[in-house]
Design a protein around this motif. Structure first.
Motif, PDB file in Angstrom:
ATOM      1  N   MET A  31     -51.044   7.741  47.947  1.00  0.00           N
ATOM      2  CA  MET A  31     -50.320   6.810  48.808  1.00  0.00           C
ATOM      3  C   MET A  31     -48.807   6.977  48.643  1.00  0.00           C
ATOM      4  O   MET A  31     -48.045   6.726  49.585  1.00  0.00           O
ATOM      5  N   LEU A  32     -48.383   7.386  47.458  1.00  0.00           N
ATOM      6  CA  LEU A  32     -46.946   7.509  47.195  1.00  0.00           C
ATOM      7  C   LEU A  32     -46.325   8.729  47.869  1.00  0.00           C
ATOM      8  O   LEU A  32     -45.132   8.710  48.190  1.00  0.00           O
ATOM      9  N   GLU A  33     -47.111   9.779  48.037  1.00  0.00           N
ATOM     10  CA  GLU A  33     -46.623  11.009  48.663  1.00  0.00           C
ATOM     11  C   GLU A  33     -45.369  11.536  47.964  1.00  0.00           C
ATOM     12  O   GLU A  33     -44.394  11.950  48.594  1.00  0.00           O
ATOM     13  N   LEU A  34     -45.414  11.528  46.620  1.00  0.00           N
ATOM     14  CA  LEU A  34     -44.268  11.996  45.859  1.00  0.00           C
ATOM     15  C   LEU A  34     -44.035  13.497  46.030  1.00  0.00           C
ATOM     16  O   LEU A  34     -42.905  13.976  45.945  1.00  0.00           O
ATOM     17  N   ARG A  35     -45.118  14.242  46.280  1.00  0.00           N
ATOM     18  CA  ARG A  35     -44.955  15.673  46.517  1.00  0.00           C
ATOM     19  C   ARG A  35     -44.073  15.934  47.733  1.00  0.00           C
ATOM     20  O   ARG A  35     -43.328  16.920  47.771  1.00  0.00           O
ATOM     21  N   GLU A  36     -44.167  15.049  48.723  1.00  0.00           N
ATOM     22  CA  GLU A  36     -43.340  15.205  49.916  1.00  0.00           C
ATOM     23  C   GLU A  36     -41.870  14.992  49.596  1.00  0.00           C
ATOM     24  O   GLU A  36     -40.991  15.408  50.356  1.00  0.00           O
ATOM     25  N   GLU A  37     -41.590  14.319  48.467  1.00  0.00           N
ATOM     26  CA  GLU A  37     -40.209  14.131  48.036  1.00  0.00           C
ATOM     27  C   GLU A  37     -39.752  15.250  47.104  1.00  0.00           C
ATOM     28  O   GLU A  37     -38.593  15.274  46.670  1.00  0.00           O
ATOM     29  N   GLY A  38     -40.664  16.154  46.757  1.00  0.00           N
ATOM     30  CA  GLY A  38     -40.322  17.210  45.813  1.00  0.00           C
ATOM     31  C   GLY A  38     -40.492  16.794  44.371  1.00  0.00           C
ATOM     32  O   GLY A  38     -39.906  17.393  43.463  1.00  0.00           O
ATOM     33  N   ILE A  39     -41.318  15.770  44.129  1.00  0.00           N
ATOM     34  CA  ILE A  39     -41.566  15.263  42.780  1.00  0.00           C
ATOM     35  C   ILE A  39     -43.024  15.497  42.418  1.00  0.00           C
ATOM     36  O   ILE A  39     -43.923  15.146  43.185  1.00  0.00           O
ATOM     37  N   LEU A  40     -43.248  16.068  41.257  1.00  0.00           N
ATOM     38  CA  LEU A  40     -44.603  16.303  40.758  1.00  0.00           C
ATOM     39  C   LEU A  40     -44.871  15.385  39.574  1.00  0.00           C
ATOM     40  O   LEU A  40     -44.032  15.261  38.676  1.00  0.00           O
ATOM     41  N   VAL A  41     -46.050  14.750  39.572  1.00  0.00           N
ATOM     42  CA  VAL A  41     -46.478  13.917  38.444  1.00  0.00           C
ATOM     43  C   VAL A  41     -47.304  14.806  37.525  1.00  0.00           C
ATOM     44  O   VAL A  41     -48.436  15.159  37.827  1.00  0.00           O
ATOM     45  N   LEU A  42     -46.742  15.173  36.383  1.00  0.00           N
ATOM     46  CA  LEU A  42     -47.409  16.080  35.446  1.00  0.00           C
ATOM     47  C   LEU A  42     -48.422  15.355  34.577  1.00  0.00           C
ATOM     48  O   LEU A  42     -49.421  15.951  34.144  1.00  0.00           O
ATOM     49  N   GLY A  43     -48.185  14.090  34.315  1.00  0.00           N
ATOM     50  CA  GLY A  43     -49.102  13.331  33.466  1.00  0.00           C
ATOM     51  C   GLY A  43     -48.749  11.860  33.459  1.00  0.00           C
ATOM     52  O   GLY A  43     -47.650  11.465  33.879  1.00  0.00           O
ATOM     53  N   ILE A  44     -49.688  11.045  32.987  1.00  0.00           N
ATOM     54  CA  ILE A  44     -49.493   9.592  32.906  1.00  0.00           C
ATOM     55  C   ILE A  44     -49.967   9.123  31.538  1.00  0.00           C
ATOM     56  O   ILE A  44     -51.103   9.407  31.135  1.00  0.00           O
ATOM     57  N   ARG A  45     -49.105   8.411  30.832  1.00  0.00           N
ATOM     58  CA  ARG A  45     -49.504   7.786  29.575  1.00  0.00           C
ATOM     59  C   ARG A  45     -49.717   6.297  29.838  1.00  0.00           C
ATOM     60  O   ARG A  45     -48.793   5.575  30.197  1.00  0.00           O
ATOM     61  N   ARG A  46     -50.972   5.855  29.677  1.00  0.00           N
ATOM     62  CA  ARG A  46     -51.293   4.458  29.924  1.00  0.00           C
ATOM     63  C   ARG A  46     -50.701   3.564  28.839  1.00  0.00           C
ATOM     64  O   ARG A  46     -50.311   4.027  27.762  1.00  0.00           O
ATOM     65  N   ALA A  47     -50.671   2.258  29.118  1.00  0.00           N
ATOM     66  CA  ALA A  47     -50.125   1.297  28.164  1.00  0.00           C
ATOM     67  C   ALA A  47     -50.932   1.266  26.874  1.00  0.00           C
ATOM     68  O   ALA A  47     -50.398   0.963  25.804  1.00  0.00           O
TER      69      ALA A  47
END
Length: 265
Positions: A173-189
């Motif tokens: 939903m965020l479409e961060l790839r369209e902004e040129g941003i890649l999410v490499l990983g997520i550290r949960r709380a």
């Protein structure tokens, strides 16, 4: 009583200095846990030898932060001990050392509660991070040498707040790839790490995102809120990324044309 007050002042400043140093170290690429450990070790003079310590020594900005922590830590410990000695030696006839010990214990409990408060830690860290990014240049990361990054591109961490634009939404939903941003990983709380997250992966408050992209875009995303202005910023970022890609395509096409061997006459 003035000596006792100076104890609390020194301890409060020590906690604040440790917090600032921890945030500063995270801005250079260290993880939150490693930065906190190194800051406390340097400030108290514990001097643990770890892999992270080698990373600190070999990094010019981290080394400077640790040096200041060691200097301030020595001064703070000496001042605290001196103030404690004065607190329990200069007692008037109308006062009791038991009363001062009780005040000291209550004050330490209050400071401990403030230091371990997740709410205070979260907002204080965010405030310090903004100030350091505005007034310093600490984005010298080991990621650059590891990934051979260049230009504007970097890897950074983003701590998600409940009011952030990315909070409580799926990656697709965020479409961060369209902004040129890649999410490499997520550290949960809770400490669990999600590597190479998929589009259906949800982002929640207090998650820490490991992001790759242009520094200016990552900084803007960190400040983006879940409102109409945030949506507008997203669309502007997508348009800007599209323009940059088109320009890159034109430059690559020109390079390919220049590399073609000239036809013999």
């Amino acid at each position: 009583m003035a000596a006792l007050a100076s104890v609390f002042i020194v301890l409060t400043l020590s906690l604040l200095i440790n917090r600032i140093a921890t945030v500063a170290l995270t801005l250079t690429g260290l993880s939150q846990q490693a930065a906190q450990f190194q800051a406390r070790s340097a400030f108290t003079g514990a001097g643990f030898t770890t892999n992270e310590a080698e990373q600190v020594v070999n990094h010019p900005v981290r080394r400077r932060i640790i040096m200041w922590l060691m200097l301030l830590g020595n001064a703070g410990i000496v001042t605290t001990i001196s103030s404690l000695l004065l607190t329990f030696t200069n007692i008037g006839e109308s006062e009791s050392w038991v009363f001062r010990a009780l005040l000291l214990a209550v004050g330490l409990l209050v400071l401990w509660a403030l230091a371990t408060s997740a709410w205070i830690d979260r907002y204080l860290s965010r405030l310090i991070r903004r100030a350091l990014r505005q007034w310093t240049h600490l984005n010298i990361r080991d990621y650059a040498s590891l990934l051979h990054l260049s230009g504007e591109y970097t890897v950074t961490e983003l701590v998600v707040q409940a009011s952030d634009w990315v909070a409580d939404r799926k990656l697709k939903m965020l479409e961060l790839r369209e902004e040129g941003i890649l999410v490499l990983g997520i550290r949960r709380a809770n400490g669990r790490y999600v590597g190479a997250p998929k589009g259906d992966t949800s982002i929640h408050a207090n998650d820490t995102l490991l992001l790759y992209g242009r520094l200016s875009q990552l900084s803007e995303l960190d400040e983006r809120r879940a409102d109409l202005l945030g949506e507008r910023s997203h669309h502007q970022a997508v348009a800007e990324q599209k323009r940059m890609l088109e320009e890159q395509d034109r430059e690559e096409a020109a390079d390919r044309e220049g590399e073609k061997p000239r036809e013999k006459r």
